[in-house]
Design an enzyme around this catalytic site. Structure first.
Site, PDB file in Angstrom:
ATOM      1  N   SER A 276      -7.278  -2.676   4.434  1.00 41.80           N
ATOM      2  CA  SER A 276      -6.804  -3.450   3.344  1.00 41.80           C
ATOM      3  C   SER A 276      -6.404  -2.270   2.316  1.00 41.80           C
ATOM      4  O   SER A 276      -7.247  -1.104   2.192  1.00 41.80           O
ATOM      5  CB  SER A 276      -7.760  -4.461   2.657  1.00 41.80           C
ATOM      6  OG  SER A 276      -7.464  -5.651   4.057  1.00 41.80           O
ATOM      7  N   SER A 314      -3.478  -6.016   8.070  1.00 45.10           N
ATOM      8  CA  SER A 314      -3.796  -5.585   6.771  1.00 45.10           C
ATOM      9  C   SER A 314      -3.636  -6.408   5.546  1.00 45.10           C
ATOM     10  O   SER A 314      -2.934  -7.437   5.786  1.00 45.10           O
ATOM     11  CB  SER A 314      -2.908  -4.242   6.499  1.00 45.10           C
ATOM     12  OG  SER A 314      -1.612  -4.733   6.279  1.00 45.10           O
ATOM     13  N   ASP A 316      -2.816  -6.475   1.786  1.00 41.68           N
ATOM     14  CA  ASP A 316      -2.175  -5.733   0.768  1.00 41.68           C
ATOM     15  C   ASP A 316      -1.872  -6.449  -0.514  1.00 41.68           C
ATOM     16  O   ASP A 316      -0.973  -7.215  -0.262  1.00 41.68           O
ATOM     17  CB  ASP A 316      -1.104  -4.766   1.501  1.00 41.68           C
ATOM     18  CG  ASP A 316      -1.389  -4.300   2.508  1.00 41.68           C
ATOM     19  OD1 ASP A 316      -2.216  -3.466   2.507  1.00 41.68           O
ATOM     20  OD2 ASP A 316      -0.621  -4.866   3.506  1.00 41.68           O
TER      21      ASP A 316
END
Length: 397
Positions: A276, A314, A316
């Site tokens: 992340s 991920s 973000d």
């Protein structure tokens, strides 16, 4: 009466702020440099005086770094390689709110409080960054600190929903232990300053891994010309994302040219995400929430310039705020005035945000130090000599 652990955490918080943490075997002491100090220039716009998010007047940053223990993981006990980082938009932000906007590029993660930011278009308390399982305790710390500052919260004043963003530091840290306490958060907030920001293996970045290297906190800024308004854009990131072959530095495929990534830095257990990044953007340009959301979206392009593709797993999260206007807490009059930058003059701000984001991520990589964490997991810092060698070879082609 302060507990021994609380006293140690407070000492480490003060030590972190002055850049003098001693961590014995956990963290190496190799010399580190920012990307620009290595002769690698990112973008065209000049930086602010510090090339930090604190170049935006009024913005403060504080860290508490927690490093203790070594050897096999004992869940709930250690080893500990974690911390908290806080960003204070301005003094008295509760009564003098800042316009804000946010963007989620990929949502395998959490940044609490974004619903209210989206609904209101402003931010009214500090931002805190930490590890995934510590989010509730860190939120408690922010709330306790705010209530200490404003005792009428929840009584005759409004309540609050803190903005806390997380990344997973479980490859190096006993994340089950949730070692960041309310006192650690309050120490970071009390010690936040508008001076140089310590980067790399510090605060929330202590246990982070990025592009197969040791990652963590990075920051950068850009200053527009007077003709373009003379505004400043500052960015701070907590980098815990990316895979080694993806890494790009100034357009050079450093990740593919660098030596193979060690297995522990690349391997992901079945329950772990793919990494992340949290990106915080500050500016003194007079932008509203809608425009700041647009800036937050553009910061994703700076992330992409370093090679990230925002994979399925991920997280973000990008948040932007402006100190260029004040939104009053409870205005006595039904209207209040604000200055507003025209959208047709926004392009320099967009470019500056992309550049500062790219450089902040690279600073996180070049400033981080090698760390040995739980179960002897060792995450190497990027070799700066090797980086310069690869960049020099690319420039001679």
């Amino acid at each position: 009466m302060t507990s021994s652990r609380g006293a140690v955490a407070l000492v480490m918080a003060v030590a972190t702020l002055c850049g003098c943490v001693s961590v014995q075997a956990a963290e190496t002491s190799e010399p580190r440099q920012r990307i620009r100090d290595l002769g690698i220039t990112i973008g065209q716009y000049p930086t602010g005086p510090l090339n930090n998010i604190t170049d935006v007047a009024g913005v403060k940053v504080g860290h508490t770094t927690l490093i203790s223990g070594e050897g096999p993981l004992k869940p709930g006990t250690g080893p500990v390689r974690t911390g908290v980082t806080v960003i204070v938009p301005r003094d008295d932000v509760w009564r003098k709110k800042v316009p804000a906007g946010a963007f989620v590029l990929n949502g395998t993660g959490e940044m609490t409080g974004l619903s209210w930011v989206a609904e209101s278009g402003f931010l009214e308390y500090p931002i805190a960054l930490t590890n995934t399982l510590n989010v509730p305790r860190v939120a408690n710390g922010v709330m306790s600190w705010m209530i200490r500052q404003y005792p009428e919260i929840g009584i005759s004043d409004d309540t609050l929903t803190p903005v806390v963003a997380e990344c997973d530091d479980g490859r190096l840290n006993d994340i089950q232990g949730r070692h960041v306490s309310e006192q650690d958060v309050m120490a970071a907030l009390d010690g936040a300053s508008n001076g140089p920001v310590k980067e790399g293996t510090v605060g929330a970045g202590t246990g982070m891994v990025s592009y197969g290297f040791k990652g963590g906190i990075g920051t950068a800024s850009r200053r527009l010309s007077e003709k373009e308004g003379g505004y400043t854009v500052g960015v701070l990131v907590n980098a815990n994302h990316g895979r080694r072959p993806e890494l790009m530095v100034g357009g050079v495929p450093v990740g593919r040219l660098y030596e193979a990534v060690p297995p522990v830095a690349q391997a992901l257990s079945p329950g772990q995400s793919e990494g992340s990044i949290i990106i915080i953007i500050a500016t003194d340009a007079p932008l509203d929430g809608r425009q700041l959301t647009r800036l937050a979206k553009r910061a994703a392009l700076g992330l992409a310039r370093t090679g990230s593709t925002a994979r399925h797993g991920s997280g973000d999260f990008l948040l932007a705020f402006s100190t260029g206007n004040v939104i009053p807490h409870y205005p006595s009059e039904p209207t209040f005035q604000q200055t507003h930058l025209a959208d047709t003059h926004l392009n320099p701000m967009i470019t500056a945000t992309v550049e500062a984001t790219e450089e902040a991520i690279l600073n996180a990589l070049t400033m981080a130090t090698t760390v040995v964490g739980r179960d002897g997991h060792r995450i190497e810092a990027m070799d700066l000599d090797r980086l310069q060698e690869l960049m020099g070879a690319a420039s001679r082609r």
